[in-house]
Design a protein around this motif. Sequence first.
Motif, PDB file in Angstrom:
ATOM      1  N   ILE A   1     -47.171   3.575  39.259  1.00  0.00           N
ATOM      2  CA  ILE A   1     -46.715   2.470  38.419  1.00  0.00           C
ATOM      3  C   ILE A   1     -46.091   1.409  39.308  1.00  0.00           C
ATOM      4  CG2 ILE A   1     -45.267   1.786  36.476  1.00  0.00           C
ATOM      5  CD1 ILE A   1     -45.371   4.653  35.480  1.00  0.00           C
ATOM      6  N   ILE A   2     -46.699   0.213  39.312  1.00  0.00           N
ATOM      7  CA  ILE A   2     -46.199  -0.870  40.152  1.00  0.00           C
ATOM      8  C   ILE A   2     -44.902  -1.426  39.576  1.00  0.00           C
ATOM      9  CG2 ILE A   2     -48.530  -1.440  40.953  1.00  0.00           C
ATOM     10  CD1 ILE A   2     -48.448  -3.867  39.034  1.00  0.00           C
ATOM     11  N   PRO A   3     -44.095  -2.143  40.390  1.00  0.00           N
ATOM     12  CA  PRO A   3     -42.795  -2.635  39.921  1.00  0.00           C
ATOM     13  C   PRO A   3     -42.874  -3.482  38.657  1.00  0.00           C
ATOM     14  CG  PRO A   3     -42.933  -2.821  42.302  1.00  0.00           C
ATOM     15  CD  PRO A   3     -44.291  -2.399  41.835  1.00  0.00           C
ATOM     16  N   HIS A   4     -43.882  -4.355  38.544  1.00  0.00           N
ATOM     17  CA  HIS A   4     -43.987  -5.210  37.353  1.00  0.00           C
ATOM     18  C   HIS A   4     -44.112  -4.367  36.087  1.00  0.00           C
ATOM     19  CE1 HIS A   4     -45.086  -8.590  34.793  1.00  0.00           C
ATOM     20  NE2 HIS A   4     -46.097  -7.856  34.345  1.00  0.00           N
ATOM     21  N   THR A   5     -45.018  -3.401  36.096  1.00  0.00           N
ATOM     22  CA  THR A   5     -45.218  -2.540  34.922  1.00  0.00           C
ATOM     23  C   THR A   5     -43.969  -1.713  34.647  1.00  0.00           C
ATOM     24  OG1 THR A   5     -47.578  -2.428  35.418  1.00  0.00           O
ATOM     25  CG2 THR A   5     -46.708  -0.770  33.910  1.00  0.00           C
ATOM     26  N   TRP A   6     -43.319  -1.239  35.698  1.00  0.00           N
ATOM     27  CA  TRP A   6     -42.087  -0.454  35.567  1.00  0.00           C
ATOM     28  C   TRP A   6     -41.000  -1.268  34.863  1.00  0.00           C
ATOM     29  CZ3 TRP A   6     -41.461   4.617  36.387  1.00  0.00           C
ATOM     30  CH2 TRP A   6     -40.173   5.144  36.540  1.00  0.00           C
ATOM     31  N   GLN A   7     -40.978  -2.576  35.126  1.00  0.00           N
ATOM     32  CA  GLN A   7     -39.916  -3.424  34.607  1.00  0.00           C
ATOM     33  C   GLN A   7     -40.192  -3.977  33.213  1.00  0.00           C
ATOM     34  OE1 GLN A   7     -39.678  -6.367  37.700  1.00  0.00           O
ATOM     35  NE2 GLN A   7     -38.972  -4.883  39.233  1.00  0.00           N
ATOM     36  N   VAL A   8     -41.460  -4.242  32.875  1.00  0.00           N
ATOM     37  CA  VAL A   8     -41.747  -4.957  31.621  1.00  0.00           C
ATOM     38  C   VAL A   8     -42.295  -4.052  30.525  1.00  0.00           C
ATOM     39  CG1 VAL A   8     -42.128  -7.109  32.868  1.00  0.00           C
ATOM     40  CG2 VAL A   8     -44.086  -5.654  32.288  1.00  0.00           C
ATOM     41  N   THR A   9     -42.341  -2.734  30.753  1.00  0.00           N
ATOM     42  CA  THR A   9     -42.751  -1.782  29.717  1.00  0.00           C
ATOM     43  C   THR A   9     -41.713  -0.671  29.627  1.00  0.00           C
ATOM     44  OG1 THR A   9     -43.999  -0.214  31.103  1.00  0.00           O
ATOM     45  CG2 THR A   9     -45.156  -2.212  30.406  1.00  0.00           C
TER      46      THR A   9
ATOM     47  N   ARG B   1     -44.454   7.022  41.554  1.00  0.00           N
ATOM     48  CA  ARG B   1     -45.548   7.948  41.286  1.00  0.00           C
ATOM     49  C   ARG B   1     -45.069   8.936  40.221  1.00  0.00           C
ATOM     50  NH1 ARG B   1     -50.347   9.099  43.525  1.00  0.00           N
ATOM     51  NH2 ARG B   1     -49.958   7.547  45.142  1.00  0.00           N
ATOM     52  N   VAL B   2     -45.863   9.064  39.162  1.00  0.00           N
ATOM     53  CA  VAL B   2     -45.484   9.892  38.019  1.00  0.00           C
ATOM     54  C   VAL B   2     -46.555  10.947  37.790  1.00  0.00           C
ATOM     55  CG1 VAL B   2     -44.945   9.901  35.552  1.00  0.00           C
ATOM     56  CG2 VAL B   2     -44.256   7.944  36.972  1.00  0.00           C
ATOM     57  N   THR B   3     -46.123  12.185  37.588  1.00  0.00           N
ATOM     58  CA  THR B   3     -47.044  13.287  37.284  1.00  0.00           C
ATOM     59  C   THR B   3     -46.818  13.743  35.853  1.00  0.00           C
ATOM     60  OG1 THR B   3     -46.963  14.014  39.592  1.00  0.00           O
ATOM     61  CG2 THR B   3     -47.866  15.570  37.983  1.00  0.00           C
ATOM     62  N   ILE B   4     -47.911  13.905  35.124  1.00  0.00           N
ATOM     63  CA  ILE B   4     -47.846  14.225  33.699  1.00  0.00           C
ATOM     64  C   ILE B   4     -48.687  15.452  33.400  1.00  0.00           C
ATOM     65  CG2 ILE B   4     -48.417  13.396  31.367  1.00  0.00           C
ATOM     66  CD1 ILE B   4     -47.870  10.560  32.396  1.00  0.00           C
ATOM     67  N   ARG B   5     -48.128  16.374  32.612  1.00  0.00           N
ATOM     68  CA  ARG B   5     -48.875  17.545  32.134  1.00  0.00           C
ATOM     69  C   ARG B   5     -49.481  17.200  30.781  1.00  0.00           C
ATOM     70  NH1 ARG B   5     -44.971  20.979  31.814  1.00  0.00           N
ATOM     71  NH2 ARG B   5     -45.274  21.965  33.843  1.00  0.00           N
TER      72      ARG B   5
ATOM     73  N   PRO C   1     -40.047   7.871  43.521  1.00  0.00           N
ATOM     74  CA  PRO C   1     -40.185   6.520  44.082  1.00  0.00           C
ATOM     75  C   PRO C   1     -41.113   6.552  45.290  1.00  0.00           C
ATOM     76  CG  PRO C   1     -37.883   7.054  43.664  1.00  0.00           C
ATOM     77  CD  PRO C   1     -38.648   8.336  43.520  1.00  0.00           C
ATOM     78  N   GLU C   2     -41.993   5.566  45.391  1.00  0.00           N
ATOM     79  CA  GLU C   2     -42.930   5.492  46.501  1.00  0.00           C
ATOM     80  C   GLU C   2     -43.040   4.035  46.921  1.00  0.00           C
ATOM     81  OE1 GLU C   2     -47.503   6.255  46.506  1.00  0.00           O
ATOM     82  OE2 GLU C   2     -46.500   8.193  46.800  1.00  0.00           O
ATOM     83  N   ASN C   3     -42.361   3.682  48.032  1.00  0.00           N
ATOM     84  CA  ASN C   3     -42.203   2.286  48.425  1.00  0.00           C
ATOM     85  C   ASN C   3     -41.565   1.536  47.260  1.00  0.00           C
ATOM     86  OD1 ASN C   3     -43.381   2.759  50.986  1.00  0.00           O
ATOM     87  ND2 ASN C   3     -45.424   2.648  50.068  1.00  0.00           N
TER      88      ASN C   3
END
Length: 202
Positions: free
Chosen positions: A164-172, A124-128, A118-120
Amino acid sequence: MFTGIITDIGTIVAADHRSGTDAAFTVESGYDAASLALGASISHQGVCLTLISFEPIATGSRWRVQVSQETLDVTCAKEWQVGTVVNLERALKLGDELGGHMVSGHVDGIGEVIAVTPENESHRVTIRVPEPLAKYISTKGSIAIDGVSLTVNEVDDVTFGINIIPHTWQVTTLGRLKVGTRVNLEADQVARYVERILSRKT
């Protein structure tokens, strides 16, 4: 062709995995069945699939898609089961707004989430990523993750980070990401074309 802007989340209500051959899935969505057509292309979790049948239901529509063995080999579709939720996007029509970036629906490989922080109000997501795919990912470039158009924040060898902003986090479906989650990745088409051109000149 798609833009990576998700317009609904569907649910797998039937999954037919046949050993060594194609798979078939039935999906329920809020899309109006009257707006669908047999043979239409819809992005499912970043995978372009063709409607082979569809019908109206009280909550929207239900359709069936078939997934080839080749697609199963290179995407997370092999893991879909009854209850799996999938990001959905209808194919572009002439004159539609290009809100994300050009996405083909042809997955390049599977990534694995190695950190979610979580960032504010965002995450923030890290992917290999698979090593052959890493060369197509650049800072501030575009990438489609499970069909969602996102901007790459940083790159480090075979890992990259996104916000990932809150909107994208919530609707996808990205709001369900956790360490160990596997995701479908499609690199920016421009990066692939440039690499192809440069490789032919050497």
